[in-house]
Enzyme design. Structure first.
Site, short mmCIF file in Angstrom:
data_model
loop_
_atom_site.label_atom_id
_atom_site.label_comp_id
_atom_site.label_asym_id
_atom_site.label_seq_id
_atom_site.Cartn_x
_atom_site.Cartn_y
_atom_site.Cartn_z
N ARG A 38 0.86 -1.18 0.00
CA ARG A 38 0.00 0.00 0.00
C ARG A 38 0.89 1.23 0.00
NH1 ARG A 38 -1.41 -3.24 4.26
NH2 ARG A 38 -3.40 -4.35 4.15
N GLY A 90 -4.19 -11.68 2.71
CA GLY A 90 -4.54 -11.96 4.09
C GLY A 90 -5.59 -11.03 4.65
N HIS A 133 -6.41 -12.64 16.71
CA HIS A 133 -4.97 -12.84 16.58
C HIS A 133 -4.66 -14.29 16.92
CE1 HIS A 133 -3.36 -8.97 15.49
NE2 HIS A 133 -4.08 -8.37 16.42
N ASP A 134 -3.39 -14.64 16.74
CA ASP A 134 -2.93 -16.01 16.97
C ASP A 134 -3.49 -16.60 18.26
OD1 ASP A 134 -0.94 -17.91 18.35
OD2 ASP A 134 -0.06 -17.84 16.35
N ASP A 163 -0.04 -18.36 13.73
CA ASP A 163 0.41 -17.55 12.60
C ASP A 163 1.32 -18.33 11.65
OD1 ASP A 163 -0.96 -15.30 13.33
OD2 ASP A 163 0.76 -14.22 14.12
#
Length: 352
Positions: A38, A90, A133-134, A163
């Site tokens: 980006r 992702g 999250h993980d 992850d």
């Protein structure tokens, strides 16, 4: 030859954690990986990659900067993907569809494209749209509840299991499998890689042990989770640690001999769990009588199944790691080398 994936082109839509790790693995093994960044805040045309040149997860890539909210840049990405074998993304489910670059569009442009989608919860299901999250993903898969010492709360294993193990490596395997299918005549497809699914799969052996009645539900009480005295870490006289994994009877016998407890009846009947707490306490006393280096001098590179627990500043200089080149330096940054090794198509050294 520069790695077994030489000739494969992958486009990686920039993200964090498991997506970049998957891209790193594919690049390590010879794929051309083009990272699409980006635009950086403040209009820096180089994108975020330029600001993270010390991150091993971003090694061995070329980079382009595209604003995927721009119709013109979206068209540029589509043109790039027409020349690619695979794509890694992702985002949360539905995001690339809203950007006009969903699987239907991309597979129409390039019917052989393999689209790797990396998420925590998966592309569908009640949690699919939620953040996480993980630690959340491995909690739901049952992994986190199995990790930790007896009587203590669950211990997150950094973010290795969700992850990277259950996510990035599973996605890399899935993408290579799908690429092989394309080579064998199958069409391109979507690889839906969820960290909940992947981390659950990593527990397959423990599910088997549980079905056989040799793994209990209470964490920290089993063979491989710090319950067994012969499979644990111990503090040494210099406040360092050693790791013992003397599971097999012949290795356990060598451990007893080295520790001077070969004739101690307490250590008979290796798998008598009622003795484990007392055995563990006694082993802790013994290991605290010598320094880590003294134990290494007696036990290292033997069939006891022993290793010193090394710190960040020690691992790269250990003789075994140095002999195998397990760690390398790229532009002044110490980092793990690509793995595994190939006899006929060795990987090129990573670059930043």
């Amino acid at each position: 030859m520069p790695g077994p994936l030489h000739g494969i082109r992958i486009v990686e839509l920039a993200g964090i954690g498991p997506g970049p790790f998957c891209g790193m693995m594919l690049a390590d093994h010879g794929a051309e990986v083009i990272r699409v960044d980006r635009p950086a805040p403040g209009g820096d045309p180089r994108g975020p990659t330029a600001r993270h040149s010390r991150d091993p997860l971003l090694r061995s890539r070329t980079a382009e900067t595209l604003d995927l909210k721009s119709p013109d840049d979206t068209l540029k990405l589509r043109e790039l993907l027409k020349t690619a074998d695979g794509m890694i993304e992702g985002f949360r489910p539905g995001v690339i569809e809203r950007l006009g670059i969903g699987p239907d569009v991309l597979l129409a442009d390039n019917p052989k494209l393999v689209i790797g989608r990396m998420t925590g919860w998966g592309q569908d299901g009640p949690y699919a749209a939620a953040a996480g999250h993980d630690i959340n993903y491995i909690a739901l898969s049952g992994v986190l509840g199995a990790l930790g010492r007896e009587g203590e709360k669950p211990t997150p294993p950094i973010n290795l299991v969700g992850d990277f193990g259950g996510g990035a490596m599973m996605l890399a395997f899935g993408m290579v499998s799908a690429l092989l299918a394309v080579k064998n005549g199958a069409p391109g497809q979507v690889v839906d890689c969820a960290m909940t699914d992947g981390s659950a799969l990593l527990m397959a052996m423990m599910w088997g042990f549980r079905a056989q009645g040799i793994w209990g539900d209470a964490r920290g009480t089993n063979l491989l989770d710090s319950g067994a005295p012969f499979y644990d870490t111990y503090e040494t006289a210099d406040e360092k640690h050693v790791a013992i994994g003397s599971i097999e009877p012949q290795f356990y016998a060598l451990l007893r001999q080295a520790l001077g407890i070969a004739q101690d009846a307490l250590f008979d009947n290796q798998y008598d769990r009622t003795r484990w707490p007392a055995q563990k306490a006694r082993l802790a006393e013994i290991f605290r009588t010598k320094t880590r280096d003294q134990w290494c001098a007696e036990m290292e590179a033997t069939d006891i199944c022993f290793a010193p627990v090394l710190g960040w500043d020690e691992v790269a200089d250990h003789p075994h790691n140095k002999a195998r080149g397990t760690f390398i330096e790229v532009d002044g940054v110490t980092q793990p080398a690509p793995a595994p090794r190939y006899s006929a198509t060795p990987c090129d050294p990573p670059r930043q």
